[in-house]
Motif scaffolding. Structure first.
Motif, PDB file in Angstrom:
ATOM      1  N   ALA A 122       2.730   0.530  -1.483  1.00 25.66           N
ATOM      2  CA  ALA A 122       1.610   1.366  -1.026  1.00 25.66           C
ATOM      3  C   ALA A 122       0.777   0.631   0.025  1.00 25.66           C
ATOM      4  CB  ALA A 122       0.743   1.777  -2.209  1.00 25.66           C
ATOM      5  N   LYS A 123       0.552  -0.665  -0.184  1.00 27.78           N
ATOM      6  CA  LYS A 123      -0.214  -1.433   0.804  1.00 27.78           C
ATOM      7  C   LYS A 123       0.532  -1.501   2.135  1.00 27.78           C
ATOM      8  CE  LYS A 123      -3.227  -4.352  -0.191  1.00 27.78           C
ATOM      9  NZ  LYS A 123      -4.085  -5.436  -0.607  1.00 27.78           N
ATOM     10  N   CYS A 124       1.854  -1.656   2.093  1.00 25.52           N
ATOM     11  CA  CYS A 124       2.650  -1.654   3.326  1.00 25.52           C
ATOM     12  C   CYS A 124       2.542  -0.317   4.045  1.00 25.52           C
ATOM     13  CB  CYS A 124       4.114  -1.966   3.014  1.00 25.52           C
ATOM     14  SG  CYS A 124       4.428  -3.657   2.528  1.00 25.52           S
ATOM     15  N   ILE A 125       2.614   0.779   3.305  1.00 27.70           N
ATOM     16  CA  ILE A 125       2.522   2.114   3.911  1.00 27.70           C
ATOM     17  C   ILE A 125       1.134   2.336   4.509  1.00 27.70           C
ATOM     18  CG2 ILE A 125       2.496   4.588   3.369  1.00 27.70           C
ATOM     19  CD1 ILE A 125       4.777   3.954   1.353  1.00 27.70           C
ATOM     20  N   PHE A 126       0.083   1.978   3.764  1.00 28.03           N
ATOM     21  CA  PHE A 126      -1.275   2.137   4.288  1.00 28.03           C
ATOM     22  C   PHE A 126      -1.503   1.258   5.521  1.00 28.03           C
ATOM     23  CE2 PHE A 126      -2.675   3.595  -0.103  1.00 28.03           C
ATOM     24  CZ  PHE A 126      -2.786   4.921   0.281  1.00 28.03           C
ATOM     25  N   SER A 127      -0.923   0.081   5.550  1.00 30.53           N
ATOM     26  CA  SER A 127      -1.068  -0.794   6.711  1.00 30.53           C
ATOM     27  C   SER A 127      -0.390  -0.191   7.933  1.00 30.53           C
ATOM     28  CB  SER A 127      -0.475  -2.166   6.419  1.00 30.53           C
ATOM     29  OG  SER A 127      -1.143  -2.764   5.346  1.00 30.53           O
ATOM     30  N   CYS A 128       0.779   0.399   7.738  1.00 25.46           N
ATOM     31  CA  CYS A 128       1.473   1.047   8.854  1.00 25.46           C
ATOM     32  C   CYS A 128       0.698   2.262   9.359  1.00 25.46           C
ATOM     33  CB  CYS A 128       2.891   1.438   8.446  1.00 25.46           C
ATOM     34  SG  CYS A 128       3.997   0.029   8.243  1.00 25.46           S
ATOM     35  N   ILE A 129       0.100   3.015   8.454  1.00 27.24           N
ATOM     36  CA  ILE A 129      -0.720   4.158   8.861  1.00 27.24           C
ATOM     37  C   ILE A 129      -1.939   3.676   9.639  1.00 27.24           C
ATOM     38  CG2 ILE A 129      -2.229   6.000   7.985  1.00 27.24           C
ATOM     39  CD1 ILE A 129      -0.159   6.357   5.706  1.00 27.24           C
ATOM     40  N   SER A 132      -0.843   2.718  13.073  1.00 32.90           N
ATOM     41  CA  SER A 132      -0.618   3.911  13.901  1.00 32.90           C
ATOM     42  C   SER A 132      -1.941   4.493  14.393  1.00 32.90           C
ATOM     43  CB  SER A 132       0.150   4.968  13.116  1.00 32.90           C
ATOM     44  OG  SER A 132       1.397   4.472  12.722  1.00 32.90           O
ATOM     45  N   LEU A 133      -2.944   4.493  13.522  1.00 31.91           N
ATOM     46  CA  LEU A 133      -4.264   4.963  13.919  1.00 31.91           C
ATOM     47  C   LEU A 133      -4.842   4.084  15.030  1.00 31.91           C
ATOM     48  CD1 LEU A 133      -6.818   6.768  13.364  1.00 31.91           C
ATOM     49  CD2 LEU A 133      -7.557   4.921  11.876  1.00 31.91           C
ATOM     50  N   LEU A 134      -4.705   2.776  14.878  1.00 33.00           N
ATOM     51  CA  LEU A 134      -5.182   1.869  15.926  1.00 33.00           C
ATOM     52  C   LEU A 134      -4.416   2.070  17.225  1.00 33.00           C
ATOM     53  CD1 LEU A 134      -5.825  -1.479  14.043  1.00 33.00           C
ATOM     54  CD2 LEU A 134      -7.503   0.012  15.108  1.00 33.00           C
TER      55      LEU A 134
END
Length: 186
Positions: A122-129, A132-134
Motif C-alpha cells: 500500500a505504501k508503494c502504491i500511495f508513493s507512486c500515486i 504521479s501527482l507531482l
C-alpha cells in the motif's frame, strides 16, 4: 488461539514515523529530476513538435518515475524492517494480528507477515500515486515554487485531516487499523 512471542519488533516497525517524511522528499527529488530538466533547458517546445516527444516521452518518464519510486519505497521499507529485526530481535510472522493490543477485535484472518506485506504494498502504491501527482504539477506549472506551495498545502491538509478524522493516507502500514478500528493507534 493467540500465540505469545516477541511483538516488540513488530510494534517498533509499525510505529516508525519518519519514513513518510523521508519518502515525500525522495519522491519530490525524483519527480523534479525527471520532469524539470527539459523545461530548464527550454526543450519543451522542441520535444512537443517531435513525434516521439509527446506521448511516448511522457509515458517513458512516468514509467521511470514509477519504477524508481516503487524501488526506493521498497528499499526504504526493507531497511527499516531489517534494522528493527537487528535491533529488537526476530518475531513470529505467523502470529495473528489479533495478538497486537489494538487488533484484539479485528475479524480479518491475517497474520503479522501478511499485514506488514500489505502495508508495504500500500505504501508503494500511495508513493507512486503521489509521484504521479507531482509529475502532473510539474508539467502544469513552470515555477518550482508553485509546485512546492501546492504540495505543502496538500500535505498540510492531509496531516490536518489525519488529526481531525483519525485517517492517515500515508501511514499505509496502519491502513487496516483506520478502516476497521477508526479510533485506535498502534
Amino acid at each position: 488461539t493467540l500465540k505469545n512471542g516477541n511483538l516488540f519488533t513488530a510494534k517498533k516497525y509499525l510505529n516508525y514515523k519518519y519514513d513518510t517524511i523521508f519518502l515525500i522528499g525522495v519522491v519530490l527529488l525524483l519527480s523534479i529530476g525527471i520532469f524539470r530538466p527539459d523545461q530548464q533547458k527550454k526543450m519543451t517546445a522542441f520535444l512537443k513538435t517531435h513525434k516521439k516527444g509527446r506521448s511516448p516521452l511522457l509515458r517513458a518518464k512516468l514509467l521511470s518515475l514509477g519504477i524508481l519510486v516503487f524501488g526506493c519505497t521498497l528499499l526504504m521499507e526493507f531497511v527499516i524492517f531489517f534494522t528493527s529485526l537487528f535491533l529488537y530481535g526476530s518475531f513470529d510472522g505467523s502470529m495473528p494480528i489479533q495478538t497486537l493490543d489494538n487488533f484484539r477485535n479485528c475479524t480479518l484472518p491475517w497474520n503479522l507477515a501478511q499485514f506488514i506485506g500489505a502495508g508495504i504494498l500500500a505504501k508503494c502504491i500511495f508513493s507512486c500515486i503521489f509521484g504521479s501527482l507531482l509529475a502532473a504539477l510539474l508539467l502544469r506549472f513552470e515555477k518550482n515554487r508553485t509546485v512546492y506551495a501546492i504540495t505543502l498545502l496538500l500535505l498540510a491538509l492531509e496531516w490536518s485531516f489525519r488529526d481531525f478524522m483519525h485517517f492517515d493516507c500515508w501511514a499505509s502500514t496502519k491502513i487496516v487499523t483506520y478502516f476497521l478500528l477508526p479510533s485506535t493507534n498502534l
